[in-house]
Design a protein around this motif. Structure first.
Motif, mmCIF file in Angstrom:
data_model
loop_
_atom_site.group_PDB
_atom_site.id
_atom_site.type_symbol
_atom_site.label_atom_id
_atom_site.label_comp_id
_atom_site.label_asym_id
_atom_site.label_seq_id
_atom_site.Cartn_x
_atom_site.Cartn_y
_atom_site.Cartn_z
ATOM 1 N N ALA A 1 38.883 -73.617 111.996
ATOM 2 C CA ALA A 1 39.881 -73.610 113.066
ATOM 3 C C ALA A 1 39.615 -74.733 114.059
ATOM 4 N N ASP A 2 38.350 -74.986 114.384
ATOM 5 C CA ASP A 2 37.996 -76.105 115.272
ATOM 6 C C ASP A 2 38.458 -77.431 114.671
ATOM 7 N N PHE A 3 38.220 -77.587 113.384
ATOM 8 C CA PHE A 3 38.611 -78.818 112.687
ATOM 9 C C PHE A 3 40.122 -79.017 112.742
ATOM 10 N N LEU A 4 40.882 -77.952 112.475
ATOM 11 C CA LEU A 4 42.343 -78.048 112.474
ATOM 12 C C LEU A 4 42.876 -78.426 113.851
ATOM 13 N N ALA A 5 42.347 -77.789 114.896
ATOM 14 C CA ALA A 5 42.821 -78.068 116.252
ATOM 15 C C ALA A 5 42.433 -79.476 116.695
ATOM 16 N N ARG A 6 41.218 -79.886 116.340
ATOM 17 C CA ARG A 6 40.745 -81.207 116.764
ATOM 18 C C ARG A 6 41.511 -82.321 116.070
ATOM 19 N N ARG A 7 41.806 -82.138 114.797
ATOM 20 C CA ARG A 7 42.481 -83.179 114.011
ATOM 21 C C ARG A 7 44.010 -83.036 114.018
ATOM 22 N N ARG A 8 44.516 -81.984 114.639
ATOM 23 C CA ARG A 8 45.953 -81.744 114.697
ATOM 24 C C ARG A 8 46.562 -81.665 113.296
ATOM 25 N N ILE A 9 45.919 -80.894 112.442
ATOM 26 C CA ILE A 9 46.410 -80.691 111.075
ATOM 27 C C ILE A 9 47.576 -79.721 111.125
ATOM 28 N N ALA A 25 43.419 -65.556 108.837
ATOM 29 C CA ALA A 25 42.374 -65.498 109.864
ATOM 30 C C ALA A 25 42.150 -66.874 110.482
ATOM 31 N N VAL A 26 42.189 -67.908 109.657
ATOM 32 C CA VAL A 26 42.042 -69.270 110.161
ATOM 33 C C VAL A 26 43.228 -69.635 111.046
ATOM 34 N N GLN A 27 44.411 -69.283 110.620
ATOM 35 C CA GLN A 27 45.621 -69.570 111.391
ATOM 36 C C GLN A 27 45.546 -68.917 112.773
ATOM 37 N N GLU A 28 45.091 -67.670 112.827
ATOM 38 C CA GLU A 28 44.969 -66.961 114.103
ATOM 39 C C GLU A 28 43.914 -67.608 114.995
ATOM 40 N N ALA A 29 42.798 -68.022 114.394
ATOM 41 C CA ALA A 29 41.737 -68.667 115.167
ATOM 42 C C ALA A 29 42.203 -70.011 115.723
ATOM 43 N N ALA A 30 42.998 -70.749 114.963
ATOM 44 C CA ALA A 30 43.541 -72.015 115.454
ATOM 45 C C ALA A 30 44.521 -71.777 116.595
ATOM 46 N N ARG A 31 45.319 -70.719 116.467
ATOM 47 C CA ARG A 31 46.277 -70.383 117.516
ATOM 48 C C ARG A 31 45.558 -70.076 118.821
ATOM 49 N N ARG A 51 43.063 -71.477 119.867
ATOM 50 C CA ARG A 51 42.634 -72.772 120.417
ATOM 51 C C ARG A 51 43.819 -73.606 120.877
ATOM 52 N N GLY A 52 45.014 -73.015 120.879
ATOM 53 C CA GLY A 52 46.191 -73.717 121.351
ATOM 54 C C GLY A 52 46.859 -74.598 120.327
ATOM 55 N N TRP A 53 46.524 -74.385 119.046
ATOM 56 C CA TRP A 53 47.129 -75.207 117.998
ATOM 57 C C TRP A 53 47.784 -74.312 116.960
ATOM 58 N N SER A 54 49.037 -74.608 116.636
ATOM 59 C CA SER A 54 49.783 -73.837 115.644
ATOM 60 C C SER A 54 49.760 -74.570 114.309
ATOM 61 N N VAL A 55 49.266 -73.892 113.297
ATOM 62 C CA VAL A 55 49.200 -74.477 111.969
ATOM 63 C C VAL A 55 49.989 -73.608 111.001
ATOM 64 N N GLN A 56 50.700 -74.229 110.114
ATOM 65 C CA GLN A 56 51.538 -73.522 109.142
ATOM 66 C C GLN A 56 50.743 -73.236 107.873
ATOM 67 N N VAL A 57 50.869 -71.997 107.361
ATOM 68 C CA VAL A 57 50.303 -71.674 106.053
ATOM 69 C C VAL A 57 51.364 -71.997 105.013
#
Length: 320
Positions: A245-253, A269-275, A277-283
Motif C-alpha cells: 500500500a505504501d508503494f502504491l500511494a508513493r508511486r501513484r499506481i 486488503a491492499v486497496q483498503e490500506a492504500a485508501r 493513505r489517501g490514494w485510491s487504486v482500482q482492482v
C-alpha cells in the motif's frame, strides 16, 4: 514448512504410495511400455498437470493426441491436492507431461515413480539455467516461464521430442506442428512488444496478487510487484499488505490486478490500506496466471490467454 505446502505434500505422498502399490502388483515395466507400432494406429494418451501444459501438448500433437489435464481452469497448481481420480489419469497415460521447476509442489515425487510405466517429461527443464529467474531470498527458480513467450517457445521442444520418440511414424508431423506453433509464438511476442509501447515507460508497473509475472516484466519492460511470493502457499501478512500500500500511494499506481487462481480478498486488503493513505487504486482484471480460461473460450488457449492479459493490462494502465 508452511501449512499449504505441507497439505499438498501429504496429498501427493498418499498418491505415490498408491502408484507404487499398483506397480508392484501389475505387470513388469517392459510389459507396460506401449510399442510404437500400436501407437501408430491410435491416438497417444497424454496426461498433463496444468491447463497451460495440456494446451502445449495439444498444439504439438494435434489430432494424434488425447489429452487429459489433472487441473482444470482456475486451479492453483501451487496448492493442488491429489485426488483418487488422478491415479487413473496417470496410469492410463502413454505420456505424462508436467511443468516442473517446483510449480506442482511435491508432484515430482509421484512422477518419479511413474517413469517406469510411461514416458515422463518436464517442459521447464528445456530452459537453460542461466535464463531462469530467482526472486530475492528464493532458493528455487520462478516457475512462471510461460510469461516470456520466447521461453515458452523453447518449452515446446521436449513435447515434440517425446511424441516423436513414442510414435516415430508420425515424427515429421510433430516436427512440422512444432515449427508452425513456434512461428505463431514469434508473432505473439512481436505483438506484445508493439502493444506495450502504448503505455508510457513510467506507467509500466504491474502489481498482482502473487509474483507470477516476473518473466513478463523482464521480457517486456515492466516493473512487477506481487503481494504474495512465487508460490501462493503462504498467506500475506499485515506487513506485506502495508508495504505494498505504501508503494502504491508513493508511486501513484492507478491499478492493481487480481488473478483468476488467487482469492480477491488479498488485493481488497491492499486497496483498503492504500485508501487509508489517501490514494485510491482500482482492482482490475482478472488476469490469468497459473491456469487458462474455460475450454472453448478465447482464454482457453495459451495464445488467447496471453492476448487477454496484455489487453487487460493496457486498458487499466492507460485508464481507458
Amino acid at each position: 514448512m508452511r501449512r499449504g505446502s505441507r497439505q499438498v505434500g501429504w496429498g501427493w505422498r498418499i498418491l505415490l504410495i498408491v502408484v507404487i502399490a499398483w506397480g508392484l502388483s501389475a505387470c513388469a515395466p517392459t510389459e507396460r511400455r506401449v510399442q510404437a507400432a500400436e501407437l501408430a494406429n491410435r491416438r497417444i494418451r497424454v496426461t498433463a498437470t496444468t491447463t497451460i501444459v495440456a494446451d502445449l501438448v495439444r498444439q504439438i500433437g494435434g489430432d494424434r493426441v488425447e489429452v487429459i489435464s489433472l487441473m482444470g481452469p482456475g486451479v492453483d497448481p501451487h496448492l493442488y491436492k491429489a485426488r483418487e481420480s488422478d491415479v487413473w489419469k496417470l496410469m492410463r497415460a502413454d505420456l505424462i507431461v508436467y511443468h516442473g521447476l517446483h510449480l506442482e509442489a511435491r508432484m515430482a515425487d509421484v512422477l518419479a515413480g511413474m517413469n517406469r510405466w510411461a514416458l515422463v517429461v518436464a517442459v521447464g527443464e528445456a530452459i537453460p539455467p542461466e535464463q531462469l529467474r530467482y526472486p530475492p531470498g528464493e532458493r528455487i527458480p520462478d516457475p512462471h516461464i510461460w510469461f516470456d513467450v520466447r521461453l515458452w517457445k523453447r518449452a515446446a521442444e521436449p513435447v515434440a521430442q517425446a511424441l516423436s520418440r513414442l510414435d516415430p511414424t508420425h515424427a515429421p508431423q510433430y516436427r512440422a506442428r512444432l515449427l508452425a506453433y513456434q512461428q505463431e509464438l514469434d508473432l505473439l511476442d512481436a505483438w506484445i512488444r508493439t502493444e506495450v509501447q502504448r503505455i508510457p515507460p513510467e506507467q509500466r508497473v504491474l502489481v498482482t496478487s502473487h509474483d507470477a509475472f516476473g518473466y513478463f516484466g523482464q521480457a517486456y519492460g515492466f516493473e512487477v510487484r506481487g503481494l504474495l511470493g512465487i508460490s501462493t502457499a503462504a498467506e500475506a501478512g499485515l506487513a506485506d499488505v502495508q508495504a505494498l500500500a505504501d508503494f502504491l500511494a508513493r508511486r501513484r499506481i492507478r491499478a492493481i490486478f487480481v488473478e483468476t487462481s488467487v482469492p480477491l480478498r488479498y488485493l481488497e486488503a491492499v486497496q483498503e490500506a492504500a485508501r487509508a493513505r489517501g490514494w485510491s487504486v482500482q482492482v482490475s482484471g482478472p488476469l490469468f496466471s497459473d491456469a487458462l480460461g474455460d475450454p472453448g473460450s478465447p482464454e482457453g488457449t495459451y495464445i488467447g490467454m496471453i492476448r487477454h492479459n496484455v489487453q487487460t493490462i493496457l486498458q487499466a494502465l492507460q485508464g481507458e
